[in-house]
Design a protein around this motif. Sequence first.
Motif: not given
Length: 330
Positions: A184, A191, A194, A217, A219, A227, A229, A231, A249, A263
């Motif tokens: 990560r 920002t 990951q 990911w 984020s 936040a 995310h 994916e 998410e 999510r």
Amino acid sequence: MSPHQRRGILSFVLLMLLPLLSLAGPLSIGSFTQLKMEYQYTDYLKYKYPNPILFEYPGQLYSQPVPYIADFPENRALVKVTQSLGINDVIHVKYQYSDLDRDKWQDLFNLKYVRNLSGATEAHASTQVTRGSGSFLGEMFEVGGRIDWAGFFWMEGSYAYYSNKVDTAGSSRSDAHSTELTLRQSLTKSTAFQVRHSYFFASGDRADFVSNTLTFWISQFFPTKTAVHLEWREHWDTTHYLSHAPAIEIDQYLSWATILKLRARFYTGKPKDPAALALIQGDHFESDSFSASITHNLFAETKVMFRYRYYWSDQEIQMNTYLITLEHIL
């Protein structure tokens, strides 16, 4: 498993946890004991798996298969105790019971030790025993570590070995190995990116099995205390099975004590193995899932979480899952 046997197992687990609970108190700076209890229930709105089998002889009995218990338990209960031994050592003890019906159940016992090596690094070792219906017994041992440089760069890796047998005599055994590496990197103050790679290898009587899963990911944290995310997950293995799974998410901080999480995930898989194709409708399958959870700190040492999840698949499967969790620092 009979109710008497279940009560006996729970009593045994509580007796094993009592010595850890007695350690709560001022052993040293940073010492604490945390208790986590969780219950999950899944109701099946619609379920059909696999397609009916047409027997050559009409008089032969047929019983419809039921879902695989590790993926879709109807009832699941978990008790976990986390005990710190000062500021550098933590022990986790976990017990989980799952069942689908009277004849299909599963027990899981897990013990994990975490050692803080420095301000930025830690190492862990864990062992796990799983048993279930059909005289199934599985054992696992894992070692790993983590490096965290103030949140700007984070790396975690682990190796695990699994040994399974399906009867008490051990006539049918299998061994497996898995590795996982997560990286990560913070790109800006708000920002982060990951990536995680999971590798699994299993040796069998007929052939070996290898699978790879790669997940990305990105984020982004917004001034609204939100936040997001994004994916993307890719999976492939030696049976030429390939799947794609994008997801999103959203975590919203409603207050200092309450967090809302939403999510959604879409999944599509395309098997090539004839045996796998015979179990599904068409030449691929798709599924959607949506979940919402809310976590609230009742007090500084007590937290509760409620989660709802809806799952739908084009293989005539629909289900709702309800989860409640209580965590308390003694």
